[in-house]
Design a protein around this motif. Structure first.
Motif, PDB file in Angstrom:
ATOM      1  N   GLY B 320       0.810  -1.217   0.000  1.00  0.00           N
ATOM      2  CA  GLY B 320       0.000   0.000   0.000  1.00  0.00           C
ATOM      3  C   GLY B 320       0.835   1.256   0.000  1.00  0.00           C
ATOM      4  N   GLY B 321       2.098   1.118  -0.310  1.00  0.00           N
ATOM      5  CA  GLY B 321       2.976   2.275  -0.230  1.00  0.00           C
ATOM      6  C   GLY B 321       3.057   3.108  -1.496  1.00  0.00           C
ATOM      7  N   SER B 322       2.312   2.715  -2.499  1.00  0.00           N
ATOM      8  CA  SER B 322       2.410   3.419  -3.775  1.00  0.00           C
ATOM      9  C   SER B 322       2.195   4.907  -3.614  1.00  0.00           C
ATOM     10  CB  SER B 322       1.380   2.878  -4.760  1.00  0.00           C
ATOM     11  OG  SER B 322       1.244   3.765  -5.836  1.00  0.00           O
ATOM     12  N   ILE B 323       2.898   5.654  -4.445  1.00  0.00           N
ATOM     13  CA  ILE B 323       2.843   7.107  -4.357  1.00  0.00           C
ATOM     14  C   ILE B 323       1.468   7.617  -4.744  1.00  0.00           C
ATOM     15  CG2 ILE B 323       3.637   7.547  -6.718  1.00  0.00           C
ATOM     16  CD1 ILE B 323       5.443   9.750  -5.479  1.00  0.00           C
ATOM     17  N   TYR B 324       0.709   6.818  -5.500  1.00  0.00           N
ATOM     18  CA  TYR B 324      -0.625   7.242  -5.902  1.00  0.00           C
ATOM     19  C   TYR B 324      -1.629   6.892  -4.814  1.00  0.00           C
ATOM     20  CZ  TYR B 324       1.307   7.982 -10.475  1.00  0.00           C
ATOM     21  OH  TYR B 324       2.057   8.432 -11.506  1.00  0.00           O
ATOM     22  N   TYR B 325      -2.410   7.881  -4.465  1.00  0.00           N
ATOM     23  CA  TYR B 325      -3.320   7.723  -3.358  1.00  0.00           C
ATOM     24  C   TYR B 325      -4.318   6.599  -3.603  1.00  0.00           C
ATOM     25  CZ  TYR B 325      -6.739   8.956   0.164  1.00  0.00           C
ATOM     26  OH  TYR B 325      -7.587   8.922   1.215  1.00  0.00           O
ATOM     27  N   HIS B 326      -4.823   6.525  -4.832  1.00  0.00           N
ATOM     28  CA  HIS B 326      -5.875   5.559  -5.111  1.00  0.00           C
ATOM     29  C   HIS B 326      -5.350   4.165  -5.424  1.00  0.00           C
ATOM     30  CE1 HIS B 326      -9.011   8.475  -4.892  1.00  0.00           C
ATOM     31  NE2 HIS B 326      -8.306   9.281  -5.664  1.00  0.00           N
ATOM     32  N   HIS B 327      -4.052   4.081  -5.508  1.00  0.00           N
ATOM     33  CA  HIS B 327      -3.473   2.796  -5.861  1.00  0.00           C
ATOM     34  C   HIS B 327      -3.090   2.041  -4.592  1.00  0.00           C
ATOM     35  CE1 HIS B 327       0.168   0.488  -7.608  1.00  0.00           C
ATOM     36  NE2 HIS B 327      -0.896  -0.272  -7.557  1.00  0.00           N
ATOM     37  N   GLN B 328      -3.787   0.941  -4.365  1.00  0.00           N
ATOM     38  CA  GLN B 328      -3.452   0.148  -3.183  1.00  0.00           C
ATOM     39  C   GLN B 328      -2.675  -1.086  -3.631  1.00  0.00           C
ATOM     40  OE1 GLN B 328      -3.871   0.411   0.148  1.00  0.00           O
ATOM     41  NE2 GLN B 328      -4.519   2.525  -0.155  1.00  0.00           N
ATOM     42  N   GLY B 333       6.643  -2.784  -3.361  1.00  0.00           N
ATOM     43  CA  GLY B 333       7.466  -2.594  -4.553  1.00  0.00           C
ATOM     44  C   GLY B 333       8.699  -3.472  -4.567  1.00  0.00           C
ATOM     45  N   ILE B 334       9.317  -3.618  -3.414  1.00  0.00           N
ATOM     46  CA  ILE B 334      10.558  -4.386  -3.352  1.00  0.00           C
ATOM     47  C   ILE B 334      10.340  -5.820  -3.823  1.00  0.00           C
ATOM     48  CG2 ILE B 334      10.228  -5.034  -0.913  1.00  0.00           C
ATOM     49  CD1 ILE B 334      13.634  -4.046  -2.077  1.00  0.00           C
ATOM     50  N   GLU B 335       9.127  -6.329  -3.534  1.00  0.00           N
ATOM     51  CA  GLU B 335       8.823  -7.701  -3.922  1.00  0.00           C
ATOM     52  C   GLU B 335       8.717  -7.806  -5.445  1.00  0.00           C
ATOM     53  OE1 GLU B 335       9.022 -10.329  -2.234  1.00  0.00           O
ATOM     54  OE2 GLU B 335       8.347 -11.590  -3.917  1.00  0.00           O
ATOM     55  N   TRP B 336       8.089  -6.801  -6.050  1.00  0.00           N
ATOM     56  CA  TRP B 336       7.993  -6.798  -7.515  1.00  0.00           C
ATOM     57  C   TRP B 336       9.381  -6.725  -8.140  1.00  0.00           C
ATOM     58  CZ3 TRP B 336       3.987  -8.595  -9.743  1.00  0.00           C
ATOM     59  CH2 TRP B 336       2.716  -8.464  -9.151  1.00  0.00           C
ATOM     60  N   LEU B 337      10.203  -5.896  -7.549  1.00  0.00           N
ATOM     61  CA  LEU B 337      11.562  -5.771  -8.076  1.00  0.00           C
ATOM     62  C   LEU B 337      12.309  -7.096  -7.945  1.00  0.00           C
ATOM     63  CD1 LEU B 337      12.603  -2.217  -6.829  1.00  0.00           C
ATOM     64  CD2 LEU B 337      12.064  -2.927  -9.162  1.00  0.00           C
ATOM     65  N   ARG B 338      12.049  -7.772  -6.836  1.00  0.00           N
ATOM     66  CA  ARG B 338      12.732  -9.053  -6.621  1.00  0.00           C
ATOM     67  C   ARG B 338      12.292 -10.068  -7.666  1.00  0.00           C
ATOM     68  NH1 ARG B 338      12.080  -9.873  -1.110  1.00  0.00           N
ATOM     69  NH2 ARG B 338      14.021  -8.753  -0.775  1.00  0.00           N
ATOM     70  N   ARG B 339      10.990 -10.082  -7.951  1.00  0.00           N
ATOM     71  CA  ARG B 339      10.494 -11.007  -8.970  1.00  0.00           C
ATOM     72  C   ARG B 339      11.158 -10.730 -10.317  1.00  0.00           C
ATOM     73  NH1 ARG B 339       4.006 -11.170  -7.662  1.00  0.00           N
ATOM     74  NH2 ARG B 339       4.315 -11.669  -5.472  1.00  0.00           N
ATOM     75  N   ILE B 340      11.251  -9.447 -10.643  1.00  0.00           N
ATOM     76  CA  ILE B 340      11.884  -9.073 -11.905  1.00  0.00           C
ATOM     77  C   ILE B 340      13.340  -9.501 -11.906  1.00  0.00           C
ATOM     78  CG2 ILE B 340      12.642  -7.083 -13.273  1.00  0.00           C
ATOM     79  CD1 ILE B 340      10.029  -5.707 -12.462  1.00  0.00           C
ATOM     80  N   ALA B 341      14.022  -9.219 -10.794  1.00  0.00           N
ATOM     81  CA  ALA B 341      15.444  -9.543 -10.715  1.00  0.00           C
ATOM     82  C   ALA B 341      15.672 -11.042 -10.836  1.00  0.00           C
ATOM     83  CB  ALA B 341      16.018  -9.021  -9.393  1.00  0.00           C
TER      84      ALA B 341
END
Lengths: 273, 406
Positions: B320-328, B333-341
Motif C-alpha cells: 500500500g505504499g504506492s505514491i498514488y493515493y488511489h493505488h493500493q 514494490g521491493i517484492e515486484w523488483l525481486r520477482r523481476i530480478a
C-alpha cells in the motif's frame, strides 16, 4: 586557387549571403561543406545549383541506414565473376572488370572536377563518417582486389547534408565547413517564391505568406510547413484555379502544407483552417 | 594578435582545434575574409563552429574580442563566486565599495547571466543533479540578495545557484557529458552476433569450396548476415524526481531504439517504483502487468532499468505504499523488483544520481537487489559489459535497515 565568389545563387535558387559565403569558402579551401537545416530548406537543391554554377557534373550519394563507406568507393561483384568463370563469358582474370565504382569512387577518379553530394549522412551507421575520413582528406583510395590506387586529379567539391550533426564524430566535423540554413525570413521567402511563380500577383503572394507564417507559428507542430511545401501549395492553388481570395475563409489544400493528422487537428482547433 | 581570438573562443567553451584554426589561417591567406569584419565573422564561424547551439557562444566571443567590450566573464564569475561563498562578509562593505559594485556594468552582468542560464540548460540536459534540487545546494539564492546587486531580471534568484552550479559542473564534466553519440558508442558493446534469419549474404569461401566439389559447376552458397541477437527491454522511470534527468533518459532511449540495433527492443515506463503494472506509454494509459511481461519474455532478454531509485522507504517496502493515493498495492514494490530480478539472467539498473548520494537511501536497497551503475559513460560501459559477459555485479554495502521515520 579557384576564383572566389563563384557561387552567387542561380536563377532558380536564391541563396542567402551567409550560404553563398559558406559555399565559396568550402570551394576555395577544398573542404567538405556540411549543411544542416530544417527539412525542406533546400539543402539538397543547393548541390545541384552549385554544380550548375561551376558547370560541372553532380554525383549524388544518398545515404541509407545500411550504406557502408566502402560501397561509396567501389563494389566488387564476385557473383558476376563466378558466373562468368562458370559459363566462360569474358576474361575472368581481369578483376577490374568486376569492380564497379560507387559515387565517391567515381568522384575521385573523374578526370574533371565534380560536385559530390553526400545526402543525409546521419542516417548511416555511427562509424560511417569515420570510415570516410581518410578518403575525404587525402582524396584517394585503393582498390584492394586489384591493388590499384586512385587519386583525385581535382579535389571534388563535397557537399554533405545532415539533420543531426550532434551524432557526427568530432574528427569528421573538424574537417568540414559548417553552415546552418536558417529558415528564410519573409523578404527572402517572397524572393524564393517569385523565382518559382513569377506571375503571382503581389497581393496574393502576401496573403499566402500570411497564411504560411501563421501556420508556422502554431506551437508544437510536428512538422511545420517549409519552403518546398509553400511552393507546392501555391502551385496547387494556381492549378486548381481556386480563388485565392478564399484564403481569408479557410485554407484550401491544407494537406500540401501539413503532413500529419495531428498537425491538421491542432491547426483546425485553433480555427486557422 | 589574432591568436588571442582563438583563446577567446576556447574561453567561451568552443572547442576549436588547431586543425580548424589552421584552416582559418589558410582561408585568410587566400583572402576569403574579404578584408572585412563581416567577412571574417562568417568565415570564422563556418570554419570553427559546427553546431548551431554554439553560435551564440561564438557571437559572445566575437563581440567581446572585437568590440573591446570588457566582459571578463571569468573574472566576473570568480568575483560572484567569492561573494556567494560568503555573503555576510560582503555585507560589511563600506558604502563606497558597495556603490562601486552597484555601478558594475549591469548590461555586462546580464549578458553573463544569460550565458550562464544557457549553460545551465545544457548541464541540466547532461543530467547534473544540481538543477531542481535547490534545497540541497549549499548556495541558495538567499546568498545572492545580500549583495545588494539588483539582478532581478534574468532568472532572478535562481541565478545564484546557476553560477554555483557552473563551478560544480567543472568538477564533474568528464564523466557527465553523455550525448547520443557517446551512448551509441557505449551501446555498441551490447551485442552478441549470430547468423540468423534470411540467407542473403554470399559466403565466398563456401561457394568456392562447393564449386570445386561440384567439379567446377557453380554452386552459390548464401548465409544469413551477422546480426545482433540481443533482445533488450528498457524500463524507465518517468516523472517526479526523474524530471531533471528526463533529457538524459530520452537520449539513452533514442540511442537504444535506433532501428536494427537489437534483435528486439521494447520499452516500458513506470513511475517512482515498479508495482503490479508497467506502462507502454509515458502517460501511463496502457498498462501491462508485470506478471504478463515476465511470462511473455524469456530469461535471456537483457533488462535495463533507468531510474533514480529514490523514494520514500515506505513506497518501496510497505504494502500500500504506492505514491498514488488511489493505488493500493498489496505487494510492496521491493517484492515486484525481486520477482523481476529473479526472472532475468542479466539485468542492470542505470541511475542518473551520482554514486555519492546512494548510501542510506532506497537506492542502496534496490542496488543490493539489482546490479546498479551510475548513468555516466563509465557506468554505461560497465553495465553493458556485465550484460554481455556477466562477471561480478558492483559491490554494494550490506543493507542497513532504514529508520522509517527518515
Amino acid at each position: 586557387m579557384t576564383h572566389f565568389d563563384r557561387f552567387q545563387g542561380t536563377e532558380t535558387y536564391i541563396a542567402s549571403d551567409d550560404l553563398r559565403h559558406a559555399v565559396n569558402v568550402a570551394v576555395a579551401l577544398e573542404r567538405p561543406l556540411l549543411l544542416r537545416g530544417e527539412p525542406g530548406t533546400g539543402k539538397t537543391l543547393l548541390a545541384e545549383n552549385v554544380a550548375h554554377t561551376l558547370e560541372v557534373e553532380l554525383i549524388r550519394w544518398h545515404i541509407k541506414s545500411t550504406t557502408k563507406a566502402r560501397d561509396g568507393l567501389y563494389i566488387y561483384d564476385t557473383v558476376a565473376r563466378l558466373h562468368d568463370s562458370r559459363f566462360g563469358d569474358g576474361d575472368v582474370k581481369d578483376i577490374s572488370r568486376y569492380i564497379e565504382l560507387g559515387p565517391l569512387g567515381k568522384a575521385l577518379s573523374s578526370p574533371r572536377r565534380v560536385v559530390l553530394l553526400i545526402d543525409e549522412i546521419d542516417k548511416a551507421d555511427i562509424e560511417f563518417p569515420n570510415d570516410l575520413l581518410l578518403e575525404l582528406d587525402a582524396m584517394r583510395f585503393r582498390i584492394d582486389e586489384t591493388g590499384q590506387d586512385i587519386t583525385a586529379a581535382h579535389r571534388p567539391v563535397v557537399i554533405i547534408t545532415s539533420n543531426n550533426e550532434k551524432e557526427l564524430p568530432d574528427a569528421f566535423l573538424r574537417r568540414c565547413i559548417f553552415h546552418y540554413i536558417e529558415f528564410p525570413d519573409r523578404q527572402l521567402m517572397s524572393r524564393i517564391v517569385r523565382v518559382h511563380h513569377p506571375d503571382l500577383a503581389e497581393k496574393v503572394l502576401d496573403q499566402c505568406l500570411d497564411v504560411f507564417y501563421g501556420l508556422r507559428e502554431v506551437p508544437r507542430l510536428r512538422k511545420p510547413p517549409s519552403t518546398s511545401e509553400l511552393i507546392d501549395w501555391i502551385l496547387a492553388l494556381k492549378k486548381s484555379g481556386v480563388s485565392l481570395a478564399r484564403i481569408g475563409g479557410g485554407i484550401p489544400f491544407l494537406g500540401t502544407l501539413l503532413k500529419t493528422e495531428q498537425d491538421m487537428a491542432s491547426v483546425v482547433k485553433r480555427g486557422l483552417a | 594578435m589574432l591568436i588571442d581570438f582563438l583563446f577567446e573562443l576556447r574561453r567561451h567553451k568552443l572547442d576549436v582545434s588547431t586543425h580548424e584554426w589552421m584552416a582559418l589561417m589558410e582561408a585568410m591567406a587566400l583572402g576569403l575574409h574579404e578584408s572585412s569584419l563581416d567577412g571574417f565573422y562568417r568565415l570564422a564561424r563556418s570554419i570553427c563552429v559546427k553546431d548551431v547551439t554554439d553560435f551564440d557562444a561564438f557571437d559572445l566571443a566575437f563581440s567581446s574580442y572585437f568590440k573591446g567590450i570588457e566582459v571578463d566573464a571569468l573574472a566576473l564569475a570568480e568575483e560572484l563566486w567569492t561573494w556567494l561563498k560568503d555573503p555576510k562578509k560582503f555585507a560589511g562593505l563600506t558604502p563606497e565599495q558597495r556603490r562601486a559594485l552597484e555601478a558594475l556594468d549591469l548590461e555586462a552582468l546580464r549578458e553573463l547571466f544569460k550565458k550562464r542560464l544557457e549553460e545551465q540548460k545544457k548541464r541540466h540536459d547532461g543530467g547534473n543533479r544540481w538543477i531542481g534540487t535547490g534545497g540541497r545546494s549549499p548556495f541558495g539564492h538567499g546568498g545572492f540578495h545580500p549583495t545588494g546587486l539588483r539582478i532581478g531580471g534574468p532568472g532572478g534568484g535562481r541565478s545564484a545557484m546557476q553560477v554555483a552550479g557552473q563551478r560544480r559542473y567543472r568538477a564533474y564534466r568528464k564523466d557527465m557529458i553523455l550525448d547520443v553519440r557517446q551512448i551509441d558508442v557505449a551501446l555498441r558493446g551490447l551485442r552478441q552476433l549470430g547468423r540468423e534469419g534470411a540467407e542473403d549474404e554470399l559466403d565466398l569461401d563456401e561457394t568456392v569450396d562447393e564449386t570445386c566439389r561440384n567439379a567446377g559447376e557453380l554452386e552459390l552458397i548464401f548465409r544469413p548476415p551477422r546480426r545482433n541477437r540481443v533482445k533488450l527491454i528498457l524500463l524507465m522511470d518517468v516523472g517526479g524526481s526523474m524530471d531533471p534527468h528526463a533529457e538524459l533518459a530520452s537520449r539513452l532511449f533514442t540511442a537504444a531504439s535506433r532501428a536494427g540495433r537489437f534483435a528486439s527492443f521494447r520499452s516500458y515506463y513506470f513511475h517512482n517504483c515498479v508495482y503490479e503494472s508497467v506502462y507502454e506509454d509515458a502517460h501511463f494509459r496502457r498498462p501491462v502487468s508485470v506478471s504478463d511481461l515476465l511470462s511473455g519474455t524469456d530469461r535471456d532478454h537483457k533488462l535495463v532499468l533507468v531510474g533514480d531509485a529514490l523514494m520514500h522507504p515506505s513506497e518501496l517496502l510497505h504494502a500500500g505504499g504506492s505514491i498514488y493515493y488511489h493505488h493500493q498495492n498489496r505487494t510492496p514494490g521491493i517484492e515486484w523488483l525481486r520477482r523481476i530480478a529473479n526472472h532475468f539472467r542479466r539485468l542492470a539498473w542505470l541511475n542518473p544520481e551520482p554514486r555519492q548520494y546512494w548510501p542510506h537511501t532506497t537506492i542502496e536497497i534496490i542496488a543490493s537487489l539489482i546490479p546498479m551503475w551510475p548513468l555516466t559513460l563509465d557506468g554505461l560501459g560497465e553495465a553493458v559489459r556485465y550484460l554481455i559477459r556477466g562477471g561480478r555485479a558492483p559491490l554494494v554495502e550490506p543493507v542497513v535497515p532504514i529508520d522509517p521515520g527518515y
